[in-house]
Design an enzyme around this catalytic site. Sequence first.
Site, short mmCIF file in Angstrom:
data_model
loop_
_atom_site.label_atom_id
_atom_site.label_comp_id
_atom_site.label_asym_id
_atom_site.label_seq_id
_atom_site.Cartn_x
_atom_site.Cartn_y
_atom_site.Cartn_z
N GLY A 198 70.75 68.85 15.85
CA GLY A 198 71.58 69.76 16.01
C GLY A 198 71.56 70.74 14.78
CB ALA A 199 69.46 71.64 12.26
NE ARG B 13 75.42 76.90 18.62
CZ ARG B 13 76.66 76.92 18.87
NH1 ARG B 13 77.49 75.76 18.85
NH2 ARG B 13 77.24 78.14 19.58
CB VAL C 146 69.91 63.23 20.01
CG1 VAL C 146 69.32 64.12 19.17
CG2 VAL C 146 71.42 63.72 20.57
CG ASN D 118 74.69 68.34 12.22
OD1 ASN D 118 76.14 68.21 11.97
ND2 ASN D 118 74.27 69.24 13.20
CB SER E 222 85.06 63.88 12.96
OG SER E 222 86.00 64.78 13.06
CE1 TYR F 117 83.37 65.88 18.22
CE2 TYR F 117 85.53 65.54 16.99
CZ TYR F 117 84.21 65.93 16.91
OH TYR F 117 83.53 66.48 15.86
CB ALA G 5 86.49 57.16 21.99
CE LYS H 130 81.77 63.62 15.87
NZ LYS H 130 80.22 63.72 15.42
N1 NAD Z 1 83.12 71.89 12.77
C1 NAD Z 1 84.00 71.17 12.71
O1 NAD Z 1 85.19 71.33 12.51
C2 NAD Z 1 83.26 69.68 12.60
C3 NAD Z 1 84.39 68.52 11.94
C4 NAD Z 1 83.82 67.49 12.11
C5 NAD Z 1 82.72 67.10 12.45
N2 NAD Z 1 82.09 67.91 13.01
C6 NAD Z 1 80.80 67.32 13.59
O2 NAD Z 1 79.55 68.08 12.98
C7 NAD Z 1 78.61 68.08 13.84
C8 NAD Z 1 78.08 69.72 13.81
O3 NAD Z 1 78.95 70.33 14.36
P1 NAD Z 1 79.26 72.14 14.18
O4 NAD Z 1 80.72 72.32 13.96
O5 NAD Z 1 78.23 72.32 13.52
O6 NAD Z 1 78.72 72.48 15.79
P2 NAD Z 1 77.49 73.20 16.24
O7 NAD Z 1 78.05 73.32 17.63
O8 NAD Z 1 77.02 74.20 15.46
O9 NAD Z 1 76.48 71.82 16.15
C9 NAD Z 1 76.25 71.05 17.00
C10 NAD Z 1 74.90 70.98 17.64
O10 NAD Z 1 74.53 69.94 18.42
C11 NAD Z 1 73.72 70.12 19.20
N3 NAD Z 1 73.49 69.52 20.45
C12 NAD Z 1 74.72 69.24 21.40
N4 NAD Z 1 73.84 68.51 22.54
C13 NAD Z 1 72.70 68.00 22.07
C14 NAD Z 1 71.92 66.99 22.51
N5 NAD Z 1 72.02 66.52 23.65
N6 NAD Z 1 70.67 66.97 21.88
C15 NAD Z 1 70.58 67.50 20.60
N7 NAD Z 1 71.23 68.35 20.12
C16 NAD Z 1 72.46 68.53 20.79
C17 NAD Z 1 73.94 71.64 19.70
O11 NAD Z 1 72.98 72.26 20.22
C18 NAD Z 1 74.42 72.20 18.34
O12 NAD Z 1 73.30 72.68 17.56
C19 NAD Z 1 79.16 67.55 15.15
O13 NAD Z 1 78.57 65.95 15.11
C20 NAD Z 1 80.37 67.59 15.06
O14 NAD Z 1 81.24 66.69 16.07
C21 NAD Z 1 82.14 69.31 13.03
#
Ligand code: NAD
Length: 277
Positions: free
Chosen positions: A13-14, A16, A80, A106, A160, A173, A175, A177
């Site tokens: 998920g890297a 973006r 994934v 991630n 999270s 979400y 559940a 995490k």
């Molecule tokens: N932003 C926040 O406030 C926050 C807080 C706590 C935890 N998180 C967690 O951090 C992580 C990253 O989130 P973010 O905020 O950077 O958002 P983001 O949307 O930039 O990143 C999430 C990534 O997951 C990828 N993804 C989605 N479905 C996928 C799949 N089936 N296979 C592979 N990749 C897939 C997306 O393409 C995206 O690049 C997530 O797990 C999120 O739950 C985020």
Amino acid sequence: MYGLDGKVAIVTGAGRHGGLGKAMAMRLAEEGCSVVVADLGRTEGELFPTHGVGTTDEMEQVAEEIRSAGARVSTIPCDVRSEAQVEALIAGAVSEFGRLDVIVNNAGIGYLMQLVTEMEEEKWDAVLDVNLKGMFLCTKHATRQMIEQGDGGRVINIASQAAKSGFPYASAYTASKHGVMGFTRSIAIELGSHNITCNAICPNHVTTGLGSWQNAFFSDALGLTEEEYLEAMRSRIPLGRPGLTDDIAKACAFLASDQAGYITGEALNVSGGEEMH
Ligand SMILES: NC(=O)c1ccc[n+]([C@@H]2O[C@H](COP(=O)([O-])OP(=O)(O)OC[C@H]3O[C@@H](n4cnc5c(N)ncnc54)[C@H](O)[C@@H]3O)[C@@H](O)[C@H]2O)c1
């Protein structure tokens, strides 16, 4: 100091701009890792919309930015949720860089928000499949490789604040995490004898692409402007601001490093003091 020179890391998920994954990949690269930027690579209907996923174009842009800072980087599209694609991801990283030392789980979706009484089964399944099953599949195949290498490794799971507390509209979400934490602790026990550590990071709010979608969603649900919503958030965080991607990236590099060699099974809050248990 971090002893990461020559190590190889995959961050899922890297792909973006502005995401936690990109920041962690960049930080690991700055510490000397070769990095694989993995991401879904394509949109897919309502469950994986443009505002939620990294496309192959965006993945390449992210990789180029990290590469121009002097690191060895490759991109591998990977859903994934698919064991075959995850196996190909691990094999691709090893074929490109010769080994694998760090997997950062991630990839996650946090934009399918509904009250439980309205929650559609396919949305529940999508959240659990990406956030939890995806983590399982990546950990399974990454740690098989680490065990074969025989000199340890690091599993870093991005959980999270929602791994510790409940949030409305977010039963799937939260559940998923909370599940990440049970998974993290079990893997720490199972793989400790291989010198593989497994830890989770629990960020509070970070205004990534996902984070800004959530700001709009929750302020609307609460009848607030986004500024009022963010002000209320700032006022309850002891350090007075939401998280930044770099806050999470620093914690990730630490957990990947030699400095964290005796830490496993932990859930590290990176929340400015908002989450303390
Ligand atoms: N932003 C926040 O406030 C926050 C807080 C706590 C935890 N998180 C967690 O951090 C992580 C990253 O989130 P973010 O905020 O950077 O958002 P983001 O949307 O930039 O990143 C999430 C990534 O997951 C990828 N993804 C989605 N479905 C996928 C799949 N089936 N296979 C592979 N990749 C897939 C997306 O393409 C995206 O690049 C997530 O797990 C999120 O739950 C985020």
